[in-house]
Design an enzyme around this catalytic site. Structure first.
Site: not given
Ligand code: CAA
Length: 257
Positions: A108, A131, A65, A111
């Site tokens: 998400g 998460e 998400a 999911e």
């Molecule tokens: N939400 C918003 N933006 C996100 C994102 C997310 N879930 N995942 C990645 N992005 C964005 C980053 O902020 C970044 O944007 P900017 O260049 O503007 O900073 C861009 O995508 C590229 O990401 P990274 O620079 O972080 O890329 P990476 O290769 O270094 O890492 C990754 C990749 C490991 C997937 C890392 O981006 C990450 O950990 N993302 C979050 C994963 C996460 O925690 N997901 C769970 C979300 S909560 C949820 O889903 C709740 C639910 O149950 C409904």
């Protein structure tokens, strides 16, 4: 209808939805999820479509998400937000939905893939529910669907300690149907979906319904439900056609009637 965050196309009776937010690794914002569900519902109503595929990019199916969109939310904002309700609308689709997953399939994103009926994974797919790193838990079915798919022990590790699964592990633990080369994962998923789309439409719909009923019903009720659906298919032209085709050694010509 035109969409901002997704691309859609239809090919060989397969409706394809492709997430198109590559710079955010297809993070699922409200708009993208709403567009996805609207596109899938429209394919579901289209008699020219027999099966649907959801995909992202080679690098990311969806990295979860959109954290930026919900970072400052209050519980009431979350309550008023239809985001998670969209998953319930996915569950109500009649035609099968296949997730074609490559790269990050997190939070998400995982999911959403699990809310589909089947998952085809590229060799480079990575599944996880991270998460906990954000101080929350999965909120769109992750604790429930993941546990049903991979069992309690592994689900606990994944949700409590951010254990990620490689594509091969996901196949071994029953989360995905099959693992295919990264270069051809979408083509393989489309081919698989086209095979299903070419089959008897009413039987496909009721087969999906009966299998998904496993998650809602005790065994006796599920068996009775299956039997009713089975008997109901004898009211279709496709049942007469399928059995006549077998007896007369010819291919069946399905009408979806
Ligand atoms: N939400 C918003 N933006 C996100 C994102 C997310 N879930 N995942 C990645 N992005 C964005 C980053 O902020 C970044 O944007 P900017 O260049 O503007 O900073 C861009 O995508 C590229 O990401 P990274 O620079 O972080 O890329 P990476 O290769 O270094 O890492 C990754 C990749 C490991 C997937 C890392 O981006 C990450 O950990 N993302 C979050 C994963 C996460 O925690 N997901 C769970 C979300 S909560 C949820 O889903 C709740 C639910 O149950 C409904």
């Amino acid at each position: 209808m035109t969409y901002e965050y997704i691309l859609i196309q239809t090919e060989q009776k397969v409706g394809l939805v492709q997430f198109n937010r590559p710079r955010a690794l297809n993070a699922l914002n409200r708009e993208m999820v709403s567009e996805t569900v609207a596109a899938l519902e429209s394919f579901d109503r289209d008699p020219g479509v027999g099966c649907m595929v959801i995909t992202g990019s080679e690098r990311a199916f969806a990295a979860g998400a959109d954290i930026k969109q919900m970072a400052q939310a209050t519980p009431v904002d979350m309550l008023d937000n239809p985001f998670i309700d969209y998953w319930d609308r996915l569950r109500r689709l009649n035609k099968p939905v296949i997730a074609a997953v490559s790269g990050f399939c997190l939070g998400g994103g995982c999911e959403l893939a699990m809310a589909c009926d089947m998952i085809i994974a590229s060799e480079s797919a990575q599944f996880g529910q991270p998460e906990i790193n954000l101080g929350v838990i999965p909120g769109a079915g992750g604790t429930q669907r993941l546990t049903r798919a991979v069992g309690k022990a592994l689900a606990m590790e994944m949700v409590l300690n951010d254990r990620r699964l490689s594509a091969d592990e996901a196949a071994r633990f029953g989360l995905v149907n099959r693992v295919v080369p990264t270069e051809s994962y979408l083509a393989e998923a489309m081919k698989f979906a086209a095979q299903i789309a070419a089959r008897a439409p009413v039987a496909i719909r009721l087969a999906k319904e009966a299998i998904n009923a496993v998650y809602e019903m005790p065994l006796q009720a599920g068996l009775a439900y299956e039997r009713r659906l089975f008997y109901m298919l004898f009211a279709t032209e496709d049942q007469k056609e399928g059995m006549d085709a077998f007896v007369n050694k010819r291919p069946a010509n399905w009408q979806g009637k």
